[in-house]
Design a protein around this motif. Sequence first.
Motif, short mmCIF file in Angstrom:
data_model
loop_
_atom_site.label_atom_id
_atom_site.label_comp_id
_atom_site.label_asym_id
_atom_site.label_seq_id
_atom_site.Cartn_x
_atom_site.Cartn_y
_atom_site.Cartn_z
N GLU A 1 11.00 -2.11 -2.51
CA GLU A 1 12.31 -2.18 -1.84
C GLU A 1 12.66 -0.84 -1.19
OE1 GLU A 1 15.29 -3.26 0.07
OE2 GLU A 1 14.04 -4.77 -0.90
N THR A 2 12.24 0.27 -1.83
CA THR A 2 12.47 1.60 -1.26
C THR A 2 11.71 1.74 0.06
OG1 THR A 2 12.68 2.50 -3.48
CG2 THR A 2 12.30 4.09 -1.71
N VAL A 3 10.46 1.25 0.07
CA VAL A 3 9.64 1.29 1.29
C VAL A 3 10.29 0.44 2.38
CG1 VAL A 3 7.41 0.70 2.32
CG2 VAL A 3 7.49 1.78 0.07
N ARG A 4 10.77 -0.75 1.98
CA ARG A 4 11.41 -1.63 2.97
C ARG A 4 12.64 -0.96 3.57
NH1 ARG A 4 10.51 -5.66 -1.10
NH2 ARG A 4 8.57 -6.76 -0.67
N ARG B 1 8.23 -0.95 14.40
CA ARG B 1 8.75 -2.31 14.44
C ARG B 1 8.26 -2.99 13.17
NH1 ARG B 1 8.77 -4.53 19.44
NH2 ARG B 1 9.78 -6.39 18.63
N ARG B 2 9.18 -3.63 12.45
CA ARG B 2 8.78 -4.28 11.19
C ARG B 2 8.11 -5.62 11.45
NH1 ARG B 2 13.53 -5.06 7.51
NH2 ARG B 2 14.71 -5.16 9.44
N THR B 3 7.15 -5.93 10.60
CA THR B 3 6.49 -7.23 10.62
C THR B 3 6.62 -7.82 9.23
OG1 THR B 3 4.41 -6.21 9.94
CG2 THR B 3 4.76 -6.44 12.30
N HIS B 4 6.11 -9.02 9.04
CA HIS B 4 6.13 -9.62 7.70
C HIS B 4 5.21 -8.79 6.80
CE1 HIS B 4 6.62 -12.62 4.64
NE2 HIS B 4 5.31 -12.70 4.51
N GLY B 5 5.78 -8.04 5.87
CA GLY B 5 4.96 -7.27 4.93
C GLY B 5 4.59 -5.87 5.36
N GLY B 6 5.10 -5.43 6.52
CA GLY B 6 4.74 -4.07 6.94
C GLY B 6 5.41 -3.67 8.23
N THR C 1 0.83 -1.21 0.00
CA THR C 1 0.00 0.00 0.00
C THR C 1 0.86 1.25 0.00
OG1 THR C 1 -1.62 -1.24 1.30
CG2 THR C 1 -1.95 1.13 1.17
N LEU C 2 1.90 1.23 0.84
CA LEU C 2 2.80 2.40 0.92
C LEU C 2 3.50 2.65 -0.41
CD1 LEU C 2 4.42 1.96 4.44
CD2 LEU C 2 2.92 3.82 3.74
N ALA C 3 3.95 1.57 -1.05
CA ALA C 3 4.64 1.72 -2.34
C ALA C 3 3.72 2.38 -3.36
CB ALA C 3 5.11 0.35 -2.84
N ALA C 4 2.44 1.97 -3.37
CA ALA C 4 1.46 2.55 -4.30
C ALA C 4 1.18 4.02 -3.94
CB ALA C 4 0.17 1.74 -4.26
N GLN C 5 1.01 4.30 -2.64
CA GLN C 5 0.72 5.67 -2.19
C GLN C 5 1.87 6.62 -2.53
OE1 GLN C 5 0.06 5.34 2.01
NE2 GLN C 5 -2.13 4.92 1.83
N LEU C 6 3.09 6.15 -2.30
CA LEU C 6 4.26 7.02 -2.45
C LEU C 6 4.85 7.01 -3.86
CD1 LEU C 6 5.90 6.00 0.93
CD2 LEU C 6 4.95 8.24 0.42
N GLY C 7 4.38 6.05 -4.69
CA GLY C 7 4.88 5.96 -6.06
C GLY C 7 6.33 5.54 -6.13
N VAL C 8 6.72 4.65 -5.22
CA VAL C 8 8.11 4.15 -5.21
C VAL C 8 8.10 2.62 -5.18
CG1 VAL C 8 9.07 6.20 -4.06
CG2 VAL C 8 8.22 4.29 -2.67
N ALA C 9 9.27 2.04 -5.39
CA ALA C 9 9.40 0.58 -5.38
C ALA C 9 9.23 0.04 -3.96
CB ALA C 9 10.78 0.18 -5.91
#
Length: 255
Positions: free
Chosen positions: A36-39, A52-57, A26-34
Amino acid sequence: MTSTAEERQRHIVRTARTTGAVDVNTLAAQLGVAKETVRRDLRALEDHGLVRRTHGGAYPVESAGFETTLAFRATSHVPEKRRVAAAAAELVGDAETVFVDEGFTPQLIAEALPRDRPLTVVTASLPVAGALAGAENTSVLLLGGRVRAGTLATVDHWTTKMLAGFVLDLAFIGANGISREHGLTTPDPAVGEVKAQAIRAARRTVFAGVHTKFGAVSFCRFAEIGALEAIVTSTLLPSAEAHRYSLLGPQVIRV
């Protein structure tokens, strides 16, 4: 929407705090980035202790400058909190005087306490007092003091002075964070004082909290792990991690 890393990370933290969790896709779509960039952003935010990171978010970490409200807590991880609260309430044993902390999980503990025998409940929480006020066999003592808007609980010297006059059988304590290194922590010094005084007044102390509390560290330390008789959490806390906490003294119960 292209943006600098700082702008993206601010957006991520704001979203996490508003909604309780964020999702990489969702973040990648909202921010228009890859993705991997969000990760990478999430890794940076985790390093700074903001999420705190979780699986997928990721989900937000409570800190000195940020604390979730009671209303928000009543909507996150609710089934897990109910399981934890029910298991914690079973630890009452033959206690006759019980302190119940502020917060949503302690409120659920209060509702699960036995009603078939006399019990005196001491609390700084208006919702806890309200939930138990009509309960048969239960005597409720509400601590006076300044009411904090977000948590609807009393704090400051009036509260701690009242608590200092009691000897309690058992205290059910919540925290914003629990870690092996820093013990139990909370963002507000006034809240920390009330919790610390409740632990001093009680013969036995039980911490009850969901898995997201573990490893999180807030501003004010109010107790060491060794001060706890038991920790009640869910099976979402890995058994190896639960064992590490048990080595510091308390029995760790996962439900």
